[in-house]
Enzyme design. Structure first.
Site, short mmCIF file in Angstrom:
data_model
loop_
_atom_site.label_atom_id
_atom_site.label_comp_id
_atom_site.label_asym_id
_atom_site.label_seq_id
_atom_site.Cartn_x
_atom_site.Cartn_y
_atom_site.Cartn_z
N LYS A 31 26.83 -22.67 -30.73
CA LYS A 31 28.06 -23.44 -30.96
C LYS A 31 29.30 -22.55 -30.88
CE LYS A 31 26.53 -25.08 -34.91
NZ LYS A 31 25.12 -24.61 -34.84
N THR A 32 29.25 -21.39 -31.51
CA THR A 32 30.39 -20.47 -31.45
C THR A 32 30.61 -19.98 -30.02
OG1 THR A 32 29.98 -19.76 -33.72
CG2 THR A 32 31.34 -18.33 -32.35
N THR B 43 26.45 -27.79 -38.84
CA THR B 43 24.99 -27.84 -38.88
C THR B 43 24.51 -29.11 -39.56
OG1 THR B 43 25.05 -26.56 -40.94
CG2 THR B 43 24.75 -25.32 -38.89
N ARG C 53 19.66 -16.82 -31.06
CA ARG C 53 20.10 -15.76 -31.97
C ARG C 53 18.91 -14.97 -32.49
NH1 ARG C 53 23.68 -17.88 -36.61
NH2 ARG C 53 25.28 -17.82 -34.96
N ASP D 286 34.57 -23.62 -37.73
CA ASP D 286 33.13 -23.57 -37.99
C ASP D 286 32.81 -24.23 -39.33
OD1 ASP D 286 30.52 -22.99 -37.49
OD2 ASP D 286 30.66 -20.86 -37.98
#
Length: 360
Positions: free
Chosen positions: A62-63, A156, A215, A107
């Site tokens: 997402k980032t 999230t 990640r 975020d």
């Protein structure tokens, strides 16, 4: 080791591995295609892109997509988070300093305070905020016009966003977990940037233990790199990757120490359940929230653990993974169904090992 939440140092390392354009971004094909169309149309109109909401589990990109949006629109990027905005004045200070066309990445947007959230409604829709000066009867609202900007919100837990805020986003994309072959492509790109020699079997071994999350895949790749450096391994194959990850207690299915402890307690101490969440957390020596948010989602997704109204139960796959023979006649699926029927019928049968947290 296999948590999808990134530490500050991890984020700095990951920044160097992030793709810089949609063409370099691996996976999430549908979201990429839709987002590409939105950005291209905005460029053709010569206007800022519509506000974008990205949802999904942590670690899926997402980032990275927010950074790509800013790069594709050739616009500066401002980064903040929901927990950092606890007052409407905090948000007003950020919004008033934005330049035209700037991308604001927010975020964990669902964790913003309610007053700031309500201010954001008007800012997103009308590019205007009202600054209240003074208190009580003498308070005055001063309207402040904002330059057009693009808000990229990431969450999230999309279900916690209020409807009025969710409806103000022009595009909503939900990121899914990655398939093994997609993670292999992520790892190949990262290994190339790190000048690391890994063969196809090595990539496959790391990808299978990465829980569908880029990640985690990149983090495991760095740990395998460290192992290979210390042991003098020039090219990483499946045996080297397996040995390295076994040392870090990440098994062939991606389970770590906590995951296995939960399953072993459920099977060994509570005979497969049902058992309440707080009782299970005490048995493994962890906080309830840690078990629920860190271990359970992946165990449930992999079909190793079940959640019923009477507590947690071990699924047949849990016994198989631990190499333990299930009790005679044990069938977790039928047990779950029977428990649901008992609760629905109000049979009053006492829950097993649940203490006072019946729903788990």
């Amino acid at each position: 080791m296999v948590s999808a939440d990134g530490e500050p140092e991890e984020r700095m390392i990951e920044a160097a591995l992030r793709p810089k354009s949609l063409d370099d971004f691996v996976g999430q094909r549908r979201v990429r295609e839709q987002l590409s169309l939105v950005l291209e149309a905005s460029r053709m109109r010569g206007r800022s892109a519509d506000h974008v909401l990205l949802s999904g589990p942590p670690g899926l990109g997402k980032t990275t997509l927010a950074m790509i949006i800013a790069a594709e629109m050739n616009a500066p990027l401002r980064i903040t988070s929901g927990p950092a905005i606890q007052h409407a004045g905090d948000l007003a200070a950020i919004l008033s300093s934005l330049s035209e066309g700037e991308v604001l990445f927010l975020d964990e947007i669902h964790r913003m305070s309610r007053p700031a959230e309500e201010m954001l409604y008007m800012a997103m829709e009308d590019f205007r905020v009202d600054i209240v000066v003074g208190k009580g009867a003498g308070a005055t609202a001063i309207p402040l016009d904002l330059p057009p900007f693009t808000l990229v919100g990431a969450t999230t837990r999309a279900g916690l966003l209020p409807g009025p805020l969710r409806d103000r986003f022009g595009f909503t994309g939900h990121l899914e977990f990655y398939a093994v072959d997609e993670l292999e492509r992520v790892l190949r790109r990262s290994a190339g940037l790190m000048d690391l020699a890994v063969n196809s079997a090595g990539f496959a071994e790391i990808a299978m233990r990465s829980r569908g999350t880029p990640r985690i895949a990149n983090r495991l790749l760095r740990r395998v790199r460290d192992w290979a450096l210390v042991h003098g391994v020039d090219q990483i194959d499946s045996r080297a990757a397996s040995a390295a990850l076994d040392m870090y207690e990440v098994d062939a299915r991606g389970l770590d120490r906590l995951d296995r402890a939960v399953l072993q307690a459920l099977v060994g101490k509570f005979h497969g359940g049902p058992v309440g969440l707080s009782t299970l957390a005490i048995a493994v020596g962890e906080e309830t929230e840690t078990v629920e948010t860190v271990a359970e989602p992946y165990l449930v997704r992999e079909g190793l653990l079940g959640r019923t109204p009477r507590g947690r139960i071990a699924m047949p796959a849990a016994y198989e993974h631990l190499g333990i023979e299930p009790p005679a006649g044990y069938a977790a699926a039928s047990l779950s169904a029977r428990l649901d029927e008992d609760v629905a019928a109000g049979s009053g049968m006492a829950p097993l090992f649940t203490g006072d947290d019946v729903d788990g």
